[in-house]
Every structure is written in structure tokens, then in C-alpha cells.
Design a protein around this motif. Structure first.
Motif, short mmCIF file in Angstrom:
data_model
loop_
_atom_site.label_atom_id
_atom_site.label_comp_id
_atom_site.label_asym_id
_atom_site.label_seq_id
_atom_site.Cartn_x
_atom_site.Cartn_y
_atom_site.Cartn_z
N CYS A 134 0.93 -1.08 0.19
CA CYS A 134 0.13 0.41 0.28
C CYS A 134 1.03 1.33 0.05
O CYS A 134 0.50 1.94 -0.66
CB CYS A 134 -0.96 -0.11 1.10
N GLY A 138 0.69 3.53 -3.06
CA GLY A 138 0.45 5.04 -2.70
C GLY A 138 1.59 5.82 -3.19
O GLY A 138 1.49 7.29 -4.01
N GLY A 237 -3.74 1.39 -1.63
CA GLY A 237 -2.57 2.43 -2.01
C GLY A 237 -2.90 3.28 -3.70
O GLY A 237 -2.03 4.25 -3.74
#
Length: 282
Positions: A134, A138, A237
Motif C-alpha cells: 500500500c 500510494g 494504495g
């Protein structure tokens, strides 16, 4: 003469024809969870479709597989030992009260294989590997790398998400076998050493109660749990909010959401399994 129209107070603005309809419309905050749930399922469907498309990212899959395995093998082995010991001690104490000490081994091993092992694997993958996935996606999102990939005609789902989800699923299945063996050995040790059990009765009760579908349901749970952990981590993410701080919040949310989904799905799978597969000797 017609009556003059009613005079509105100066503080009240005139109402438009669609004002009443807009007031009845539910606020967007109430629809946000439903919208995000739909987007999560859409991402899962897109990942399933992209698995069968070429080219398959073999190198990315191998790198992610090695990363997920490296951060989860040792914690899983260390956690499974006390987990199996606690189950063996608790089940052994209960069977001793009921006068059925000969079934301690079978009951504790079944609890480890069917319930404890898949959940341990899924929680570790979601907490260690899922949070890293994630955070990686992200950070790429806020740096607009994913937008650049889409401009160049490269699908971020096929290029980045599919190898990570397949890696979490593969590691979950393999790691489930390791946790089952280590948890069973830990339960055997604590039952024989600390509760004065006999090795023969432990193994005999296991062979009397356990059956091959018990191992199948454990592996199936691990496979599904790994898929859920990878999909939730990838979804959070790909949709961070508020820059770097939003990435940190997305990581925390992915772990919490995965935990909630895991326990709900585990309850459903266990109920279906108990209805389909009869107990041994039943």
C-alpha cells in the motif's frame, strides 16, 4: 383584483423548483462506503481479468514473491509456536475436565489447521507485506507515476497490482503449510511435556478425527485471504488522499479493513465447510 403574492422575509432566499428535491437527496457521505465497496470489487474483477492477459510480469512477480516471503516467514514461524501451544493447553485442559484426554491431539491439531494457521498467515501478510504494498503504490500515486504510465498506454493494474496480488496469494498458500507444521509440533510438545500426555494417544486421536479435506479448507482459506490482503492493500494504495499524510492513513486503513474482511470471510467459509463436509466417522 387579484391578491398580491406573499412577501418573503428579507432573510429567506427564494426557493428554486428543484430545491426540495435536492434537500431530499441523501448526502454523499452516506454513499461513500457503498461507492468504495463497489470500487474495491471492481478492482478485484480487473485483477482477475488482467491475470490472463499478456505480457505477464514475471520479474516483478518474482521480486514481490521474495519480498513478501522474506518479511513473513520468520514472524509466522515465531507466532505459530505459542499459538499452537495455547490451543493445545486450552483444549487439553477442557478435555481433561470432560474426561476425554485421548482426543486432545486431534482437537488441537484440527483447530490449528482449519482456523489458526490461515488467520495467522493472513494477518501477517496484511500487516507486513500489505502495508508495504500500500505504501509503495500510494507513493507512486502521489508522485503521479501511475498517471504517467496510463499516458504511455501501460495499465498500472496489470503492471503493478497483478504481480503483487499473485505474490501474496502464493506466499500465503506456502506459508500456511509451514505454520500448520510448526503449530502442530508446538502443540505436541506442550501437550506431551507440560500436560503429561502420551505421544501415542496424541497421534492416534489426530488420525481418528482429522481428514484430508481439513487440509484442503486450510489451504483454500489461505489462498482467499492472501487475495483479499493484496486487493485491499492495492486499492488503498491506488486511492490515497491528502499527499504523504494520506498515504500513511491509507496504510492504516488497509490493515484494518483487511482484518475485518478476513474474520467475516473466515466465518462464512467455516460455516459452508461444516455443512458440506461431514465430520470423520459421522
Amino acid at each position: 383584483m387579484t391578491a398580491p403574492p406573499p412577501v418573503r422575509p428579507p432573510h429567506e432566499a427564494p426557493r428554486e423548483p428543484g430545491e426540495k428535491a435536492r434537500r431530499r437527496r441523501p448526502p454523499s457521505r452516506l454513499l461513500a462506503p457503498l461507492r468504495q465497496t463497489g470500487q474495491l470489487f471492481a478492482l478485484a474483477l480487473a485483477v482477475v481479468r488482467a491475470v490472463f492477459r499478456r505480457p505477464f510480469q514475471v520479474r516483478e512477480f518474482i521480486e514481490q514473491f521474495w519480498f513478501v516471503a522474506s518479511v513473513t516467514i520468520l514472524p509466522a514461524a515465531l507466532v505459530s509456536i505459542p499459538f499452537g501451544a495455547v490451543i493445545a493447553l486450552q483444549v487439553g485442559s477442557l478435555t481433561e475436565q470432560l474426561g476425554a484426554q485421548s482426543f486432545t491431539g486431534g482437537a488441537s491439531v484440527l483447530a490449528v489447521i482449519q482456523q489458526a494457521s490461515p488467520l495467522i498467515v493472513a494477518l501477517l501478510i496484511a500487516g507486513a507485506a500489505g502495508s508495504a504494498i500500500c505504501a509503495d503504490l500510494g507513493s507512486r500515486k502521489i508522485r503521479e507515476e501511475l498517471d504517467a504510465m496510463e499516458v504511455m498506454g501501460i495499465s498500472p493494474v496489470q503492471r503493478l497490482v497483478v504481480p503483487r496480488v499473485l505474490a501474496t496469494m502464493s506466499v500465503a498458500v506456502l506459508l500456511n503449510g509451514l505454520v500448520s507444521v510448526v503449530g502442530t509440533l508446538g502443540g505436541y510438545f506442550f501437550n506431551v511435556i507440560m500436560q503429561d500426555g502420551t505421544p501415542g494417544a496424541y497421534l492416534a486421536s489426530f488420525s481418528a478425527l482429522a481428514q484430508l479435506p481439513d487440509l484442503y479448507i486450510g489451504e483454500l482459506k489461505a489462498l482467499i485471504f492472501g487475495f483479499i490482503a493484496g486487493i485491499v492493500a492495492a486499492y488503498r494504495g491506488l486511492n490515497p488522499r491528502g499527499g504523504p499524510k494520506g498515504v500513511g492513513d491509507a496504510v492504516n486503513q488497509s490493515v484494518v479493513i483487511t482484518f475485518m474482511l478476513l474474520f467475516a470471510v473466515n466465518m462464512i467459509l467455516t460455516a459452508i465447510y461444516l455443512q458440506i463436509v461431514p465430520p470423520k466417522g459421522g
